[in-house]
Motif scaffolding. Structure first.
Motif, PDB file in Angstrom:
ATOM      1  N   ALA A  83     -21.143  88.210 -34.812  1.00  0.00           N
ATOM      2  CA  ALA A  83     -21.459  87.312 -33.699  1.00  0.00           C
ATOM      3  C   ALA A  83     -21.986  88.071 -32.485  1.00  0.00           C
ATOM      4  CB  ALA A  83     -20.214  86.506 -33.316  1.00  0.00           C
ATOM      5  N   LEU A 105     -26.542  75.884 -28.597  1.00  0.00           N
ATOM      6  CA  LEU A 105     -25.268  75.673 -29.281  1.00  0.00           C
ATOM      7  C   LEU A 105     -24.877  76.902 -30.095  1.00  0.00           C
ATOM      8  CD1 LEU A 105     -22.914  73.841 -30.088  1.00  0.00           C
ATOM      9  CD2 LEU A 105     -24.365  72.906 -31.899  1.00  0.00           C
ATOM     10  N   GLN A 106     -25.839  77.478 -30.809  1.00  0.00           N
ATOM     11  CA  GLN A 106     -25.515  78.649 -31.611  1.00  0.00           C
ATOM     12  C   GLN A 106     -25.249  79.873 -30.745  1.00  0.00           C
ATOM     13  OE1 GLN A 106     -28.903  78.179 -34.492  1.00  0.00           O
ATOM     14  NE2 GLN A 106     -27.270  78.401 -35.986  1.00  0.00           N
ATOM     15  N   GLN A 109     -21.703  79.403 -29.752  1.00  0.00           N
ATOM     16  CA  GLN A 109     -20.813  79.745 -30.851  1.00  0.00           C
ATOM     17  C   GLN A 109     -20.647  81.261 -30.972  1.00  0.00           C
ATOM     18  OE1 GLN A 109     -22.980  77.725 -33.957  1.00  0.00           O
ATOM     19  NE2 GLN A 109     -21.674  75.910 -33.872  1.00  0.00           N
ATOM     20  N   SER A 110     -21.733  81.981 -30.806  1.00  0.00           N
ATOM     21  CA  SER A 110     -21.670  83.443 -30.869  1.00  0.00           C
ATOM     22  C   SER A 110     -20.850  83.997 -29.712  1.00  0.00           C
ATOM     23  CB  SER A 110     -23.076  84.029 -30.851  1.00  0.00           C
ATOM     24  OG  SER A 110     -23.842  83.545 -31.934  1.00  0.00           O
ATOM     25  N   ALA A 113     -17.134  83.381 -30.442  1.00  0.00           N
ATOM     26  CA  ALA A 113     -16.650  84.292 -31.481  1.00  0.00           C
ATOM     27  C   ALA A 113     -16.529  85.719 -30.976  1.00  0.00           C
ATOM     28  CB  ALA A 113     -17.575  84.240 -32.689  1.00  0.00           C
ATOM     29  N   GLU A 117     -15.712  83.595 -23.610  1.00  0.00           N
ATOM     30  CA  GLU A 117     -15.394  82.169 -23.625  1.00  0.00           C
ATOM     31  C   GLU A 117     -15.940  81.434 -22.398  1.00  0.00           C
ATOM     32  OE1 GLU A 117     -11.203  81.909 -24.178  1.00  0.00           O
ATOM     33  OE2 GLU A 117     -11.236  82.964 -26.107  1.00  0.00           O
ATOM     34  N   ALA A 120     -19.626  80.914 -22.709  1.00  0.00           N
ATOM     35  CA  ALA A 120     -19.848  79.895 -23.743  1.00  0.00           C
ATOM     36  C   ALA A 120     -19.566  78.507 -23.195  1.00  0.00           C
ATOM     37  CB  ALA A 120     -18.958  80.177 -24.948  1.00  0.00           C
ATOM     38  N   LEU A 124     -21.825  75.077 -23.228  1.00  0.00           N
ATOM     39  CA  LEU A 124     -21.326  73.885 -23.915  1.00  0.00           C
ATOM     40  C   LEU A 124     -21.209  72.696 -22.973  1.00  0.00           C
ATOM     41  CD1 LEU A 124     -18.616  75.529 -26.199  1.00  0.00           C
ATOM     42  CD2 LEU A 124     -20.777  74.513 -26.930  1.00  0.00           C
ATOM     43  N   GLU A 140     -17.239  72.103 -30.848  1.00  0.00           N
ATOM     44  CA  GLU A 140     -17.174  73.455 -30.289  1.00  0.00           C
ATOM     45  C   GLU A 140     -16.301  73.495 -29.035  1.00  0.00           C
ATOM     46  OE1 GLU A 140     -18.142  76.250 -31.625  1.00  0.00           O
ATOM     47  OE2 GLU A 140     -18.828  75.100 -33.347  1.00  0.00           O
ATOM     48  N   ARG A 143     -12.718  73.500 -30.194  1.00  0.00           N
ATOM     49  CA  ARG A 143     -12.280  74.804 -30.700  1.00  0.00           C
ATOM     50  C   ARG A 143     -12.117  75.810 -29.567  1.00  0.00           C
ATOM     51  NH1 ARG A 143     -16.175  74.582 -36.084  1.00  0.00           N
ATOM     52  NH2 ARG A 143     -14.718  73.343 -37.345  1.00  0.00           N
TER      53      ARG A 143
END
Length: 406
Positions: A83, A105-106, A109-110, A113, A117, A120, A124, A140, A143
């Motif tokens: 990631a 979005l990806q 996610q990376s 991971a 955070e 990210a 998001l 996402e 999570r």
């Protein structure tokens, strides 16, 4: 210079000796030249706009191709678990395709991971604000909330994901998401919320034996043994050949204290899978409970009295062994006496009475004697550790089933 007259059209002085106004005489040629120039200019503009459009299309096509190329590299790294290495690739893809929500979005996610955070979360939340009904974005966020132990947000975002809009090719089903939410809540001890979700999950689950068995297992983990047993039986009605529903039904009945039913289901599980060690142990304990239970009204009175005498003798032996392992002399009372010494003194008073003849003469003695048995088993479990099998575990279970020590 003075002219003889003025032009009636433009008011210009007409020079002496000249018939026509020089201005008006040349206006037609001038007009024709202007229209030609305008036409040529317009044609040039059309050509320039066309060329510019082609160049712009080529540029955007090139940008999209570069974005896709970098995105594919990042996606491959993300699938391989790299990631952190995927982050620069997704950033470059976004540089060439600014505002692409899939790439954002990806990238998020990376970042999650890789432990980034907060960054990210920025991506998001931006995506969520532009499309609050997006299933992937809400998942996402759920999570991410899991990682931050924000249980109310986990529940909220999971619900949004369950009810959200998903791409047509997405493999995620609402039932799968609800199951994940149930597992999360159970793992965090939120059994009340988990049971509410499990009821909905049960209604959404088709009559598929593996799926029914999964739901039943979640009810079992949430300690709703009655619902777990119903789900296992629902699975058994569909297929009686598989061992898992038999084993689950046996464990659920065992935890409910219905050892007679547990023995039937556990025996069924072992008949289909003789290597099931857990079912074998539970069946052995259920058999011991049945053999040692003096409260079983189906057994004759003489058998029940004999069981009570055996239970008392075993509990006394357990008490003496526990005290010995602790280096404690039960016959020499400390000041003040220990818990084990108090139990031993009570047992010595009860011992002459706990005989079959005494129980026949005084049926109420069975209750008081077994109450002391349960106190001894509970006290020795605290002092010397809870038994994991054997008659001592059976006696603890009989005590739980019948209200423990009175």
């Amino acid at each position: 210079m003075q002219g003889d007259r003025l032009c009636e059209k433009c008011g210009q002085l007409i020079p002496r000796g000249t018939t026509d106004c020089p201005i008006c005489a040349n206006s037609l040629g001038f007009s024709l030249r202007r229209e030609t120039l305008l036409f040529l200019s317009f044609g040039m503009l059309v050509v320039l706009f066309g060329v510019t459009g082609v160049l712009v299309k080529q540029y955007h096509a090139r940008e999209r191709a570069l974005a896709r190329q970098w995105h594919d590299r990042g996606e491959a790294k993300l699938r391989q678990g790299n990631a952190a290495d995927a982050i620069p690739d997704f950033r470059t893809a976004l540089f060439h395709s600014e505002g692409n929500q899939d790439y954002q979005l990806q990238l998020a996610q990376s970042l999650v991971a890789s432990g980034h955070e907060e960054e990210a979360r920025v991506y998001l939340i931006r995506l969520w604000e532009s499309d609050p009904a997006s299933g992937p974005v809400n998942l996402e966020l759920a999570r991410l909330a899991e990682r931050q132990a924000d249980i109310p947000q986990v529940i909220s975002y999971y619900h949004n994901a369950i009810d959200g809009v998903w791409p047509g090719s997405a493999p995620t089903e609402p039932r799968v998401l609800r199951q994940q939410l149930c597992e999360y809540l159970i793992d965090h001890g939120r059994h009340a919320e988990a049971l509410a979700e499990l009821i909905a999950l049960s209604s959404e689950t088709p009559d598929d034996v593996p799926l029914l068995t999964q739901v039943a297992g979640l009810f079992l983990k949430a300690q709703d043994y009655d619902s777990a047993l119903k789900e296992y039986l629902r699975a058994l009605r569909r297929n009686r050949r598989l061992p898992a529903p038999w084993a689950g039904a046996g464990k659920a009945a065992f935890m409910m204290g219905d050892y007679r039913a547990a023995r039937i289901y556990l025996a069924g599980a072992l008949a289909r899978n003789r290597h099931d060690a857990e079912s074998a142990q539970l069946l052995a304990t259920a058999n011991q409970v049945e053999q040692a239970d003096p409260f079983d009204r189906r057994a004759p009175a003489q058998v029940r009295q004999r069981r009570a005498v055996f239970d008392f003798s075993h509990a006394l032996a357990r008490l003496e062994a526990c005290a010995q392992s602790q280096g404690e002399d039960l016959r020499v009372a400390a000041n003040p006496p220990t818990d084990l010494q108090n139990l031993y003194a009570a047992a010595m008073k009860m011992k002459p009475l706990m005989r079959e003849i005494g129980l026949r003469r005084d049926p109420d003695l069975l209750d008081s004697g077994m109450s002391l048995v349960f106190q001894i088993e509970q006290g020795t479990a605290r002092q010397c550790g809870a038994p994991s099998s054997g008659i001592d575990q059976a006696l603890l279970l009989i005590g739980q089933k019948n209200g423990g020590a009175n």
